[in-house]
Scaffold this motif. Structure first.
Motif, mmCIF file in Angstrom:
data_model
loop_
_atom_site.group_PDB
_atom_site.id
_atom_site.type_symbol
_atom_site.label_atom_id
_atom_site.label_comp_id
_atom_site.label_asym_id
_atom_site.label_seq_id
_atom_site.Cartn_x
_atom_site.Cartn_y
_atom_site.Cartn_z
ATOM 1 N N GLU A 4 0.839 -1.197 0.000
ATOM 2 C CA GLU A 4 0.000 0.000 0.000
ATOM 3 C C GLU A 4 0.872 1.243 0.000
ATOM 4 N N VAL A 5 0.380 2.261 -0.672
ATOM 5 C CA VAL A 5 1.054 3.556 -0.689
ATOM 6 C C VAL A 5 0.053 4.562 -0.130
ATOM 7 N N LYS A 6 0.534 5.349 0.833
ATOM 8 C CA LYS A 6 -0.325 6.339 1.498
ATOM 9 C C LYS A 6 -0.004 7.728 0.955
ATOM 10 N N ASP A 125 -5.043 5.604 1.111
ATOM 11 C CA ASP A 125 -4.190 4.417 0.994
ATOM 12 C C ASP A 125 -4.660 3.670 -0.243
ATOM 13 N N ILE A 126 -3.756 3.447 -1.181
ATOM 14 C CA ILE A 126 -4.065 2.621 -2.349
ATOM 15 C C ILE A 126 -3.369 1.295 -2.101
ATOM 16 N N GLU A 127 -4.157 0.215 -2.130
ATOM 17 C CA GLU A 127 -3.650 -1.089 -1.698
ATOM 18 C C GLU A 127 -3.899 -2.169 -2.742
ATOM 19 N N VAL A 128 -2.894 -3.033 -2.880
ATOM 20 C CA VAL A 128 -3.003 -4.217 -3.734
ATOM 21 C C VAL A 128 -2.410 -5.386 -2.957
ATOM 22 N N ILE A 129 -3.102 -6.507 -2.941
ATOM 23 C CA ILE A 129 -2.577 -7.732 -2.335
ATOM 24 C C ILE A 129 -1.952 -8.529 -3.474
#
Length: 165
Positions: A4-6, A125-129
């Motif tokens: 994730e990038v905040k 927060d952009i998040e990728v699993i």
């Protein structure tokens, strides 16, 4: 692995841009996180999502210098207060209590968490699993650029660090 990038954002502006991108609104959360003092790069918290009556214990390990790559173990519990009490009873000190309102949006395998954090401001927060952190970051930056976000908008500090300044 959770990547994730905040970003520090203007709440109303970014909300419109996320919706214009075609992301669909998933749900709203009122969160209270109790973080306990543990040596970095580890994080230990008990989370309450008050409006959904959901409670979790989370252990995270930060895997990079920019606080973007995390190994995470999280599981549901029944009682927020008792979990906090248990960790205190075991000798853990509370490092920070973070309260936030979170709007969650989804677009394919990308999650957008728009956060209004008490005493810290507004963040996305952009998040990728993903198994491959570099592939996940590529996806994150692809959508971040579409939202008009730049490298200088990144907030690398943890919410704990922002609250305790």
């Amino acid at each position: 692995m959770e990547i994730e990038v905040k970003f520090r954002v203007n709440f109303d502006e970014i909300k419109k841009k996320i919706e214009a991108l075609g992301a669909h609104f998933s749900h709203f959360e009122e969160q209270e996180d109790v973080y306990f003092k543990v040596p970095r790069p580890k994080l230990l918290r008990v989370r309450a999502i008050h409006n959904l009556n959901e409670y979790y214990i989370t252990y995270k390990e930060i895997r990079d210098k920019r606080n973007e790559e995390f190994y995470e173990i999280e599981f549901k519990i029944e009682n927020f207060q008792k979990a906090v009490e248990m960790f205190r009873g075991l000798g853990y000190e509370v490092e920070a209590v973070i309260k936030k309102k979170r709007w969650v949006y989804k677009l394919n395998d990308v999650t957008f968490e728009l956060n209004r954090v008490e005493k810290a401001g507004d963040f996305l927060d952009i998040e990728v699993i993903a198994e491959d952190p570099e592939e996940a970051k590529r996806k994150i930056w692809e959508v971040a650029k579409k939202l008009g976000l730049k490298e200088e908008d990144v907030e690398p500090r943890l919410y704990i660090e922002l609250i305790n300044e």
